[in-house]
Design a protein around this motif. Structure first.
Motif, PDB file in Angstrom:
ATOM      1  N   LEU A 100     110.595  -5.867  92.972  1.00 21.53           N
ATOM      2  CA  LEU A 100     111.724  -6.660  93.450  1.00 21.53           C
ATOM      3  C   LEU A 100     112.220  -7.608  92.365  1.00 21.53           C
ATOM      4  CD1 LEU A 100     113.559  -7.459  95.830  1.00 21.53           C
ATOM      5  CD2 LEU A 100     111.856  -9.209  96.417  1.00 21.53           C
ATOM      6  N   GLU A 101     111.317  -8.294  91.702  1.00 18.25           N
ATOM      7  CA  GLU A 101     111.703  -9.254  90.662  1.00 18.25           C
ATOM      8  C   GLU A 101     112.368  -8.561  89.480  1.00 18.25           C
ATOM      9  OE1 GLU A 101     108.197 -12.590  91.474  1.00 18.25           O
ATOM     10  OE2 GLU A 101     107.810 -10.872  90.162  1.00 18.25           O
ATOM     11  N   CYS A 104     115.940  -7.787  90.316  1.00 11.06           N
ATOM     12  CA  CYS A 104     116.791  -8.979  90.426  1.00 11.06           C
ATOM     13  C   CYS A 104     117.195  -9.577  89.080  1.00 11.06           C
ATOM     14  CB  CYS A 104     116.059 -10.055  91.228  1.00 11.06           C
ATOM     15  SG  CYS A 104     115.874  -9.712  92.993  1.00 11.06           S
ATOM     16  N   ARG A 114     120.236 -16.599  94.535  1.00  8.24           N
ATOM     17  CA  ARG A 114     118.917 -15.976  94.572  1.00  8.24           C
ATOM     18  C   ARG A 114     118.657 -15.222  95.884  1.00  8.24           C
ATOM     19  NH1 ARG A 114     114.579 -16.861  91.374  1.00  8.24           N
ATOM     20  NH2 ARG A 114     112.608 -15.967  92.112  1.00  8.24           N
ATOM     21  N   GLU A 118     118.214 -11.166  96.216  1.00 11.80           N
ATOM     22  CA  GLU A 118     116.985 -10.541  96.713  1.00 11.80           C
ATOM     23  C   GLU A 118     117.272  -9.613  97.884  1.00 11.80           C
ATOM     24  OE1 GLU A 118     114.287 -13.747  97.453  1.00 11.80           O
ATOM     25  OE2 GLU A 118     113.662 -13.887  95.342  1.00 11.80           O
TER      26      GLU A 118
END
Length: 226
Positions: A100-101, A104, A114, A118
């Motif tokens: 996920l990070e 992003c 943010r 996400e």
């Protein structure tokens, strides 16, 4: 979408690109093939604004009506981040970040919200069949899963063009076939333009047009399925 005129690149005395002209329409999937050393990756890097051509008065590169050769470095970085996506043979995921990070990151660089980012990243990972892997680190994912995370990362800013350099070169046959089909599904659903450098003949022949490079020039163009 992309219009290049007289792209040349010289390293020391070695001419890698010898005046490439190219016109790619919006929504096209283009494959670029040729022997090692033909100039494929150099061309891709220049089209993707990761490198610059050896400047000539009669050289230009328009991407979505923006003359990228006239942009200053900071403007060019912003343009690249918002308009272009990249998929490499080796996924280039950051090992200390989760799936996920990693997805992003380009949006965070663009200072996007943010929470919204996400949520969009989770939707992309779900679309790519990875909703159960969002908290996993790259070392916990298979090669095919890592490459799909890289695809999601390339898509997070909704770029106009995706550049892919040997995207399936490090995958097993089944994962490679799945990735190839995914490109066409993405094009059909999101309208992106794809420019793909590949040695994989199956992928090259799936493209709308196949450009064959030799000695720093586009030797011929083929429409594989015509």
């Amino acid at each position: 979408m992309i219009k290049a005129i007289n792209l040349k690149k010289t390293y020391d005395q070695l001419e890698v690109l010898k005046g490439v002209d190219l016109h790619i329409k919006e929504g096209e999937i283009i494959s670029i093939v040729g022997a090692s050393g033909a100039g494929k990756t150099t061309l891709l890097q220049i089209l993707g604004t990761l490198d610059k051509p050896t400047t000539e008065n009669d050289t230009s590169l328009l991407i979505n009506n923006t003359d990228v050769l006239k942009l200053k470095d900071k403007e060019l970085s912003k343009f690249r981040n918002l308009n272009l996506g990249f998929i490499f043979q080796f996924h280039q995921l950051l090992p200390e970040f989760t799936a996920l990070e990693n997805v992003c990151l380009p949006a965070f660089i663009a200072n996007r919200d943010r929470k919204q980012t996400e949520e969009e990243a989770k939707k992309l990972l779900d679309y790519l069949g990875l909703s159960h892997r969002i908290s996993h680190f790259p070392s916990e994912l298979s090669g095919g899963e890592q490459q799909r995370v890289a695809v999601a990362r390339a898509l997070i800013n909704k770029p106009k063009v995706i550049f892919a350099d040997e995207p399936s070169g490090n995958l097993d046959t089944a994962s490679a076939e799945n990735l190839h089909q995914l490109f066409f599904k993405l094009r059909d659903e999101f309208g992106q333009t794809f420019v793909i450098v590949t040695h994989n003949e199956e992928l090259a022949n799936m493209a709308d047009r196949k450009l064959v490079m030799k000695d720093g020039q586009i030797q011929k163009q083929q429409v594989p399925n015509s």
